[in-house]
Design a protein around this motif. Sequence first.
Motif, PDB file in Angstrom:
ATOM      1  N   SER A  95      -3.787  -7.595  -4.911  1.00  0.00           N
ATOM      2  CA  SER A  95      -4.236  -6.751  -3.802  1.00  0.00           C
ATOM      3  C   SER A  95      -3.876  -7.446  -2.493  1.00  0.00           C
ATOM      4  CB  SER A  95      -5.746  -6.532  -3.884  1.00  0.00           C
ATOM      5  OG  SER A  95      -6.426  -7.771  -3.695  1.00  0.00           O
ATOM      6  N   SER A  96      -4.035  -6.729  -1.375  1.00  0.00           N
ATOM      7  CA  SER A  96      -3.731  -7.334  -0.069  1.00  0.00           C
ATOM      8  C   SER A  96      -4.588  -8.574   0.167  1.00  0.00           C
ATOM      9  CB  SER A  96      -3.973  -6.317   1.049  1.00  0.00           C
ATOM     10  OG  SER A  96      -2.836  -5.533   1.281  1.00  0.00           O
ATOM     11  N   ARG A  97      -5.860  -8.484  -0.165  1.00  0.00           N
ATOM     12  CA  ARG A  97      -6.752  -9.626   0.032  1.00  0.00           C
ATOM     13  C   ARG A  97      -6.315 -10.814  -0.822  1.00  0.00           C
ATOM     14  NH1 ARG A  97     -11.127 -11.956  -2.266  1.00  0.00           N
ATOM     15  NH2 ARG A  97     -12.668 -12.906  -0.864  1.00  0.00           N
ATOM     16  N   THR A 135      -4.556  -6.314   6.121  1.00  0.00           N
ATOM     17  CA  THR A 135      -3.636  -6.057   5.016  1.00  0.00           C
ATOM     18  C   THR A 135      -2.597  -7.168   4.957  1.00  0.00           C
ATOM     19  OG1 THR A 135      -2.111  -4.776   6.400  1.00  0.00           O
ATOM     20  CG2 THR A 135      -3.928  -3.575   5.338  1.00  0.00           C
ATOM     21  N   TRP A 136      -1.829  -7.180   3.875  1.00  0.00           N
ATOM     22  CA  TRP A 136      -0.765  -8.175   3.759  1.00  0.00           C
ATOM     23  C   TRP A 136       0.258  -7.995   4.877  1.00  0.00           C
ATOM     24  CZ3 TRP A 136       0.782 -12.651   2.467  1.00  0.00           C
ATOM     25  CH2 TRP A 136       2.152 -12.946   2.373  1.00  0.00           C
TER      26      TRP A 136
END
Length: 253
Positions: A95-97, A135-136
């Motif tokens: 995930s982005s995190r 976000t990434w």
Amino acid sequence: MANEKKDEGVGDPIKILLEEALERQRNAMMDNFAQILQRLPRSDASASNSFSGNATPFKVQVNFEIPIFKGQIDAGVVDKWLNLLEGYFSVHEFSSREKIVFALLKAALHVKDWWETYCKQKDENTDSLFSAAPTWNSFRDAIKEQYYPVGTYEDEYIKWTTLRQGRDQDVSEFTNLFHTLRTKFGIKDTEQHLILKYRGCLHKYIQEEIEFLNISSLGTAYRYAVKVEQKFKQKKRDFGSANLKQGKGAPKP
């Protein structure tokens, strides 16, 4: 079996031994092949469930050596580090995190401190009661803005927005630059918008040739552009050779 045939005088003992060895080899190969098939993902749920006992998923092992980013003010170092991370994430679904956490684990401690400060300042400057989680893409853009040399990020982005095919630049060379800048800035646009951007950057004569074609992908647009360029260059060569012949045959004054 071999001894019985040998006692009866039927068949060549060496030939029989070779046939038995080949048979064992074929059986081993079929067993290995069956095991591989069991590990492959199946399209129907019932078939996959029937092999879900002790079978393990079929995976490709890829090794990535990602160095620790020390926070250098260097566009080349930043780009290389981010590209290695992107390659790692293309294999592992995060995930982005999780991507941000992993990236910070591969960075010096003061980079993590900078990111925490950056996020706090962003939250304080946001008027909305519901601040969006980073976000990434936002992390990657922030890293570039922070660790690119002063003016480099802005200059490179302007290069993307004003990108045009150079006068003596081949389509292939220009296309490589197009994709390099697109990747560097993480341009996440629709395929159709990218096609329009790409076509608008090409030489005018190429744009006019492919303007009314039904192009569904950047790869197709590139192939058409190369074809038009080759056709134009051939006409130019033919025109030059025709003028050269006409000049040789013309009467002298």
